[in-house]
Design a protein around this motif. Structure first.
Motif, PDB file in Angstrom:
ATOM      1  N   UNK A  73       0.880  -1.165   0.000  1.00  0.00           N
ATOM      2  CA  UNK A  73       0.000   0.000   0.000  1.00  0.00           C
ATOM      3  C   UNK A  73       0.915   1.212   0.000  1.00  0.00           C
ATOM      4  N   UNK A  74       1.111   1.810  -1.160  1.00  0.00           N
ATOM      5  CA  UNK A  74       2.060   2.928  -1.254  1.00  0.00           C
ATOM      6  C   UNK A  74       1.562   4.160  -0.511  1.00  0.00           C
ATOM      7  N   UNK A  75       0.269   4.289  -0.349  1.00  0.00           N
ATOM      8  CA  UNK A  75      -0.263   5.426   0.416  1.00  0.00           C
ATOM      9  C   UNK A  75       0.106   5.307   1.892  1.00  0.00           C
ATOM     10  N   UNK A  76       0.296   4.085   2.355  1.00  0.00           N
ATOM     11  CA  UNK A  76       0.660   3.846   3.752  1.00  0.00           C
ATOM     12  C   UNK A  76       2.132   3.501   3.919  1.00  0.00           C
ATOM     13  N   UNK A  77       2.894   3.522   2.827  1.00  0.00           N
ATOM     14  CA  UNK A  77       4.317   3.194   2.886  1.00  0.00           C
ATOM     15  C   UNK A  77       4.547   1.839   3.547  1.00  0.00           C
TER      16      UNK A  77
END
Length: 126
Positions: A73-77
């Motif tokens: 999840x790139x939004x959550x790193x």
């Protein structure tokens, strides 16, 4: 610079499931392909799974195919490793790692990874 922190390890019975997480610092997480490795007691560290920058491509070691799933999840790193149908031989310290390049089947080579986490212990009892 990327710092990686794994979590989610623990003790589970054979056949059970765990989900590992690897949280990354920095704003460039989406620029890195990510991998999971594991090291059993007295053995060398081995490749488990890898995922490309966008998450669109994945690659798995044969022993975990069909049981483990890597995602991110790139939004959550954060990168995850969902582990199902666990076996005692999955017992190990699990590490996540970051690589600037997506290498497909070449993702298994540890030397290509730029950053490593400290590891999280997974123990599967029989």
């Amino acid at each position: 610079q990327v710092q990686l922190v794994e979590s989610g390890g623990g003790l589970v019975q054979a056949g059970g499931s765990l989900r590992l997480s690897c949280a990354a610092s920095g704003r460039t997480f989406s620029s890195y392909a990510m991998g999971w490795f594991r090291q059993a007691p007295g053995k060398e560290r081995k490749f488990v799974a890898a995922i490309s920058w966008s998450g669109g491509s994945t690659y798995y070691a044969d022993p975990v195919k069909g049981r483990f799933t890597i995602s991110r999840d790139n939004a959550k790193n954060t990168v995850y490793l969902q582990m199902n149908s666990l076996k005692p031989e999955d017992t190990a310290v699990y590490y996540c790692a970051a690589d600037l390049l997506w290498r497909g089947s070449g993702s298994r080579w540890q030397g290509d990874y730029d950053y490593w986490g400290q590891g999280t212990q997974v123990t599967v009892s029989s």
